[in-house]
Each structure stands twice: as structure tokens, then as C-alpha cells.
Design a protein around this motif. Structure first.
Motif, mmCIF file in Angstrom:
data_model
loop_
_atom_site.group_PDB
_atom_site.id
_atom_site.type_symbol
_atom_site.label_atom_id
_atom_site.label_comp_id
_atom_site.label_asym_id
_atom_site.label_seq_id
_atom_site.Cartn_x
_atom_site.Cartn_y
_atom_site.Cartn_z
ATOM 1 N N LEU A 188 0.884 -1.053 -0.309
ATOM 2 C CA LEU A 188 0.125 0.086 -0.074
ATOM 3 C C LEU A 188 0.653 1.155 0.052
ATOM 4 C CD1 LEU A 188 -2.629 -0.963 2.472
ATOM 5 C CD2 LEU A 188 -3.027 -0.849 -0.020
ATOM 6 N N SER A 189 1.910 1.313 0.802
ATOM 7 C CA SER A 189 2.927 2.408 0.662
ATOM 8 C C SER A 189 3.462 2.788 -0.664
ATOM 9 C CB SER A 189 3.907 2.200 1.826
ATOM 10 O OG SER A 189 4.958 3.181 1.848
ATOM 11 N N GLU A 190 3.909 1.504 -1.328
ATOM 12 C CA GLU A 190 4.499 1.606 -2.597
ATOM 13 C C GLU A 190 3.486 2.305 -3.495
ATOM 14 O OE1 GLU A 190 7.141 -0.132 -5.871
ATOM 15 O OE2 GLU A 190 6.911 -0.982 -3.990
ATOM 16 N N LEU A 191 2.197 1.750 -3.524
ATOM 17 C CA LEU A 191 1.364 2.241 -4.189
ATOM 18 C C LEU A 191 0.876 3.569 -4.329
ATOM 19 C CD1 LEU A 191 -1.221 -0.864 -4.585
ATOM 20 C CD2 LEU A 191 0.403 0.088 -6.497
ATOM 21 N N ARG A 192 0.978 4.071 -2.935
ATOM 22 C CA ARG A 192 0.396 5.598 -2.582
ATOM 23 C C ARG A 192 1.642 6.548 -3.336
ATOM 24 N NH1 ARG A 192 -1.188 3.657 2.541
ATOM 25 N NH2 ARG A 192 1.014 3.940 3.260
ATOM 26 N N GLY A 193 2.893 6.020 -3.256
ATOM 27 C CA GLY A 193 3.976 6.825 -3.658
ATOM 28 C C GLY A 193 4.367 6.637 -5.086
ATOM 29 N N ASN A 194 3.540 5.827 -5.879
ATOM 30 C CA ASN A 194 4.086 5.337 -7.266
ATOM 31 C C ASN A 194 2.854 5.541 -8.251
ATOM 32 O OD1 ASN A 194 5.089 4.105 -9.587
ATOM 33 N ND2 ASN A 194 6.148 2.471 -8.588
ATOM 34 N N SER A 195 2.572 6.421 -8.931
ATOM 35 C CA SER A 195 1.486 6.779 -9.776
ATOM 36 C C SER A 195 1.416 5.742 -10.861
ATOM 37 C CB SER A 195 1.606 8.245 -10.331
ATOM 38 O OG SER A 195 2.633 8.787 -10.958
ATOM 39 N N ALA A 196 2.655 5.437 -11.464
ATOM 40 C CA ALA A 196 2.728 4.405 -12.613
ATOM 41 C C ALA A 196 2.071 3.347 -12.074
ATOM 42 C CB ALA A 196 4.166 4.376 -13.237
ATOM 43 N N ALA A 197 2.237 2.792 -11.056
ATOM 44 C CA ALA A 197 1.862 1.318 -10.511
ATOM 45 C C ALA A 197 0.597 1.562 -10.455
ATOM 46 C CB ALA A 197 2.626 1.042 -9.292
ATOM 47 N N ARG A 198 -0.066 2.653 -9.572
ATOM 48 C CA ARG A 198 -1.627 2.704 -9.484
ATOM 49 C C ARG A 198 -2.098 2.805 -11.137
ATOM 50 N NH1 ARG A 198 0.129 6.980 -6.108
ATOM 51 N NH2 ARG A 198 -0.603 8.568 -7.360
ATOM 52 N N PHE A 199 -1.500 3.264 -12.012
ATOM 53 C CA PHE A 199 -2.158 3.375 -13.399
ATOM 54 C C PHE A 199 -2.116 2.103 -13.786
ATOM 55 C CE2 PHE A 199 -1.214 3.606 -17.816
ATOM 56 C CZ PHE A 199 -2.531 4.048 -18.263
ATOM 57 N N ALA A 200 -1.255 1.116 -13.629
ATOM 58 C CA ALA A 200 -1.111 -0.265 -14.065
ATOM 59 C C ALA A 200 -1.963 -1.134 -13.406
ATOM 60 C CB ALA A 200 0.364 -0.822 -13.978
ATOM 61 N N VAL A 201 -2.189 -0.728 -12.162
ATOM 62 C CA VAL A 201 -3.190 -1.518 -11.462
ATOM 63 C C VAL A 201 -4.702 -1.289 -11.843
ATOM 64 C CG1 VAL A 201 -4.299 -2.007 -9.239
ATOM 65 C CG2 VAL A 201 -1.896 -1.838 -9.495
ATOM 66 N N LEU A 202 -4.976 0.075 -12.208
ATOM 67 C CA LEU A 202 -6.241 0.584 -12.707
ATOM 68 C C LEU A 202 -6.247 -0.256 -14.198
ATOM 69 C CD1 LEU A 202 -8.740 2.170 -12.599
ATOM 70 C CD2 LEU A 202 -7.427 4.037 -13.734
ATOM 71 N N ALA A 203 -5.543 -0.334 -15.035
ATOM 72 C CA ALA A 203 -5.661 -0.851 -16.239
ATOM 73 C C ALA A 203 -5.887 -2.412 -16.120
ATOM 74 C CB ALA A 203 -4.219 -0.746 -17.092
ATOM 75 N N ILE A 204 -5.336 -3.248 -15.348
ATOM 76 C CA ILE A 204 -5.541 -4.543 -15.156
ATOM 77 C C ILE A 204 -6.650 -4.741 -14.554
ATOM 78 C CG2 ILE A 204 -4.984 -6.660 -13.897
ATOM 79 C CD1 ILE A 204 -1.985 -5.316 -13.833
ATOM 80 N N LEU A 205 -7.481 -4.007 -13.535
ATOM 81 C CA LEU A 205 -8.556 -4.324 -12.929
ATOM 82 C C LEU A 205 -9.638 -3.939 -14.029
ATOM 83 C CD1 LEU A 205 -8.107 -3.090 -9.134
ATOM 84 C CD2 LEU A 205 -7.657 -5.342 -10.249
ATOM 85 N N THR A 206 -9.700 -2.589 -14.727
ATOM 86 C CA THR A 206 -10.647 -2.461 -15.692
ATOM 87 C C THR A 206 -10.883 -3.277 -16.848
ATOM 88 O OG1 THR A 206 -10.183 -0.152 -15.248
ATOM 89 C CG2 THR A 206 -11.210 -0.520 -17.211
ATOM 90 N N ALA A 207 -9.635 -3.747 -17.392
ATOM 91 C CA ALA A 207 -9.772 -4.821 -18.438
ATOM 92 C C ALA A 207 -10.308 -6.050 -17.758
ATOM 93 C CB ALA A 207 -8.383 -5.275 -18.786
ATOM 94 N N GLN A 208 -10.369 -6.411 -16.493
ATOM 95 C CA GLN A 208 -10.972 -7.892 -16.098
ATOM 96 C C GLN A 208 -12.369 -7.445 -15.785
ATOM 97 O OE1 GLN A 208 -9.392 -10.332 -16.024
ATOM 98 N NE2 GLN A 208 -10.240 -11.940 -14.757
ATOM 99 N N ILE A 209 -12.687 -6.460 -15.305
ATOM 100 C CA ILE A 209 -14.223 -6.132 -15.040
ATOM 101 C C ILE A 209 -15.145 -5.954 -16.295
ATOM 102 C CG2 ILE A 209 -15.698 -4.192 -14.202
ATOM 103 C CD1 ILE A 209 -13.546 -3.885 -11.993
ATOM 104 N N VAL A 210 -14.325 -5.413 -17.258
ATOM 105 C CA VAL A 210 -15.212 -5.107 -18.611
ATOM 106 C C VAL A 210 -15.435 -6.338 -19.167
ATOM 107 C CG1 VAL A 210 -15.232 -3.981 -20.863
ATOM 108 C CG2 VAL A 210 -14.711 -2.634 -18.917
ATOM 109 N N MET A 211 -14.272 -6.955 -19.318
ATOM 110 C CA MET A 211 -14.160 -8.306 -20.139
ATOM 111 C C MET A 211 -15.116 -9.472 -19.360
ATOM 112 S SD MET A 211 -13.174 -11.717 -20.166
ATOM 113 C CE MET A 211 -11.607 -11.918 -19.171
ATOM 114 N N VAL A 212 -15.093 -9.579 -17.870
ATOM 115 C CA VAL A 212 -15.731 -10.710 -17.510
ATOM 116 C C VAL A 212 -17.384 -10.268 -17.468
ATOM 117 C CG1 VAL A 212 -16.290 -11.622 -15.197
ATOM 118 C CG2 VAL A 212 -13.975 -11.561 -15.972
ATOM 119 N N ALA A 213 -17.675 -9.074 -17.255
ATOM 120 C CA ALA A 213 -19.116 -8.754 -17.101
ATOM 121 C C ALA A 213 -19.747 -8.838 -18.471
ATOM 122 C CB ALA A 213 -19.151 -7.171 -16.777
#
Length: 374
Positions: A188-213
Motif C-alpha cells: 500500500l505504501s508503494e502504491l501511494r507513492g508510485n503513480s505509474a503502479a497505480r495506473f497499471a493496477v487500474l488498467a489490469i482491474l478495468t480490463a478484467q471487470i469489463v471483459m468478465v461482465a
């Protein structure tokens, strides 16, 4: 099998989500195991846990026992978790400009399993004829042996361990005992200080939600409007081909032209798929095209997002963070599948497609604002 064992469509539906839930629950522990003892220990353990779950499914299928069915499906979810972890393992020692290609290769090989897995009923029946097992028990007996053998191969031949070698090659910062106690806090500490990591996580989660739904509700939508089981099978098979077959190309695009362009391409393909689904919901041909594009869009966004995450996450939290992201991705996918059913029941397939477009908006906006060097 779930339908026959439970003799209830409602319970069978819950059973079908159990393996996804198992993957979500086991993703982070397996990631933590990799962080402590290396990829070899985590991957082998995951395959063997999945093998034990499959062995329970042999019992559940043969005797018709509900409790072993649910426990077995939860444990077999470890197979999904370590399959996801394997794609990250391929990037541990890859050169910086080849991480996308290395990760995409593992995703692409998954095409073989996706094609062979649903067809285990044929050899399962042959085993049943010789052993007295029913077709489901025979199929899961094959699965049990294959999973156990996969764990043995990894345990014997994944040497040297890529993650441990990476840790030895990169100097580690001093970590206090209190900080070392909680890997979740480190993530959690790393994600708070790493905007690129947060963006990558958002991409992975968005792709999964849209595809599965969309993917989980398409068979229901097709059959409700007169489509045959054959059409459903063809549609899902082409969708799976779209998910995996082009992944080496996605890895090449991400490595050569940047993760931002690859994710942007995936968003565009997603939008094309969803617009077709919204405007042509009753045309079988258009729906098949929509599902193919849905798979390709998922491949671009997920592979590029995963490669970016693997590139920019620190070595200190690497394995634990990857396991956590996989667990969260599986949980979001299960939630999307669970929510999509009632949404389709009270609205329409077009409405579901429009809502999926709305889910893409945050990722689209952030991708347009990202550093072009990513």
C-alpha cells in the motif's frame, strides 16, 4: 458437474464462482510465499494445492458430495493464481525492453490450455470406461495428474530461482523488523507513492471487470434470443482466441512503442466491441465480432498493464505486489460476473455494454494524461 452434484441451478452458479474466489483468496498468500522463498516454492505449492482440489472434485463428481465440490473448486483456484504468477515470473530476469514480450509469451501459451481443457471429457469418458468413474470424475483425474506433474516439473527444474537471483543481484534497502512484519503495508505504501503502479493496477482491474461482465452474460443473452449451444460455443471459443492468440503482438507493441500506446489501443478496441454490443445486440454475427474484439481489447490492456506493473514495481515488494494485484483482479472479476446477471435481468444487453463503456472512462482519461515515455 456442478449442476448434477448440487441438483440446483442456484447452488451450481455459486459453485462455478468458487474457483474464481479461490484464485482471489490464494493470490496474495502465494505472492508472499514467492517473496519469502522464491518462485519455485510458490509455483510448485500452488500447483500441488490445485491438484489436491482436483482430487476432491474426483470424489465430488463420483459420489455426488456437495461439500467436497465447493472445497475442491476453491482449492483448484490456486491453479489460476499460479498461472497468473507464472507470467510475472517470466519477467523477473527479462531485460527491461523485453519484459512485455516475456510476459506475453506465457499468456499466449495459455491458449493451448484454454483449447484443451474444455475437451477433457473425451479422454475422461475413456478412463471412466476402464475404471468405473463417471465422465466428470475421469476428466478431473486427468487434471489431478497434470497439476501434480506441473508442480513437480517446477520444483525440480526451475533452477536457479529467478526471483531469488534477482533479489541477490539487486541490493536491498534495510528494512526494520516492524516494517517487515506486514507486506500488505509495504504494498500500500508503494502504491501511494508510485503513480505509474497505480495506473497499471487500474488498467489490469478495468480490463478484467469489463471483459468478465460482458463475456459471462453473452451466452445467456444469445440463448435467450434463440441462439443454439453450438453458436454459444463458437462465440466463446473465438473470444478466448482473441484474448490469448495475439498476446505476443501486444508484448511487442508494449516493448517497442510503450505501454501507454498499447493500453490506448486496447481501450479503442474495447470501445469498438462495446459499441457493437450496444447497437447490434440481436444480431448473432455482430455479437460474435463484439466478443472477439472484447478478447483482443482485454489482451492489449491486461498484458500491457501487467508488463508496466512488472517494470516499475520495486524489487522489495515485487512478488507480494504481483500476487495482491492478481488476487484483486480475480475478486473484481468475480464481483463483475455476480453483478452482471441481475443487471441483465432488469435491463438489457445494450445497457450492460453502455455501463461497461462508463467503466472505461477513468482509465481512458488517465491514459491520455500519462507520460508518453511509459
Amino acid at each position: 458437474m456442478a449442476g448434477e452434484v448440487t441438483d440446483s441451478e442456484a447452488w451450481a452458479g455459486l459453485a462455478r464462482t468458487a474457483s474464481t474466489l479461490g484464485a482471489a483468496l490464494l493470490g496474495l498468500p502465494l505472492g508472499n510465499l514467492a517473496a519469502r522463498f522464491g518462485r519455485r516454492a510458490a509455483l510448485a505449492s500452488g500447483w500441488w494445492v490445485a491438484a489436491s482440489g482436483s482430487a476432491l472434485l474426483v470424489l465430488a463428481a463420483q459420489v455426488g458430495m456437495v461439500v467436497p465440490l465447493f472445497i475442491g473448486l476453491l482449492l483448484i483456484g490456486a491453479g489460476s493464481a499460479v498461472s497468473l504468477q507464472a507470467r510475472f515470473a517470466a519477467t523477473d530476469l527479462a531485460e527491461q525492453h523485453h519484459k512485455g514480450r516475456s510476459l506475453a509469451l506465457i499468456v499466449w501459451v495459455g491458449t493451448i490450455g484454454s483449447v484443451l481443457g474444455p475437451n477433457l471429457g473425451v479422454p475422461g469418458q475413456a478412463i471412466g470406461d476402464r475404471t468405473g468413474l463417471n465422465v466428470y470424475a475421469g476428466a478431473f483425474l486427468i487434471v489431478t495428474v497434470c497439476l501434480a506433474f506441473a508442480g513437480l516439473i517446477v520444483f525440480l527444474w526451475l533452477r536457479p530461482d529467478p526471483l531469488l537471483l534477482l533479489h541477490h543481484a539487486v541490493p536491498k534497502p534495510a528494512v526494520s523488523a516492524g516494517r517487515k512484519r506486514s507486506r500488505v503495508r509495504l504494498i500500500l505504501s508503494e502504491l501511494r507513492g508510485n503513480s505509474a503502479a497505480r495506473f497499471a493496477v487500474l488498467a489490469i482491474l478495468t480490463a478484467q471487470i469489463v471483459m468478465v461482465a460482458i463475456m459471462t452474460m453473452t451466452p445467456v443473452h444469445i440463448t435467450h434470443h434463440g441462439g443454439s449451444i453450438t453458436i454459444v460455443g463458437i462465440t466463446i471459443s473465438l473470444h478466448i482466441a482473441g484474448m490469448y492468440a495475439l498476446s505476443p503482438l501486444v508484448g511487442l507493441v508494449a516493448d517497442r512503442y510503450g505501454h501507454r500506446l498499447a493500453i490506448g489501443s486496447g481501450i479503442t478496441i474495447f470501445l469498438a466491441s462495446l459499441v457493437i454490443g450496444a447497437l447490434k445486440p440481436y444480431s448473432t454475427g455482430w455479437i460474435i465480432l463484439s466478443l472477439i474484439l472484447l478478447g483482443v481489447g482485454w489482451s492489449f490492456v491486461n498484458v500491457a498493464g501487467s508488463a508496466l506493473f512488472s517494470t516499475i514495481i520495486s524489487d522489495e515488494t515485487r512478488a507480494s505486489s504481483q500476487g495482491g494485484v492478481d488476487a484483486l483482479s480475480n475478486l473484481c472479476g468475480a464481483t463483475a460476473a455476480f453483478a452482471a446477471g441481475p443487471l441483465l435481468a432488469v435491463s438489457s444487453f445494450s445497457t450492460l455494454a453502455v455501463l461497461a463503456i462508463v467503466i472505461l472512462v477513468p482509465l481512458t482519461v488517465l491514459n491520455m494524461r500519462r507520460d508518453r515515455t511509459l
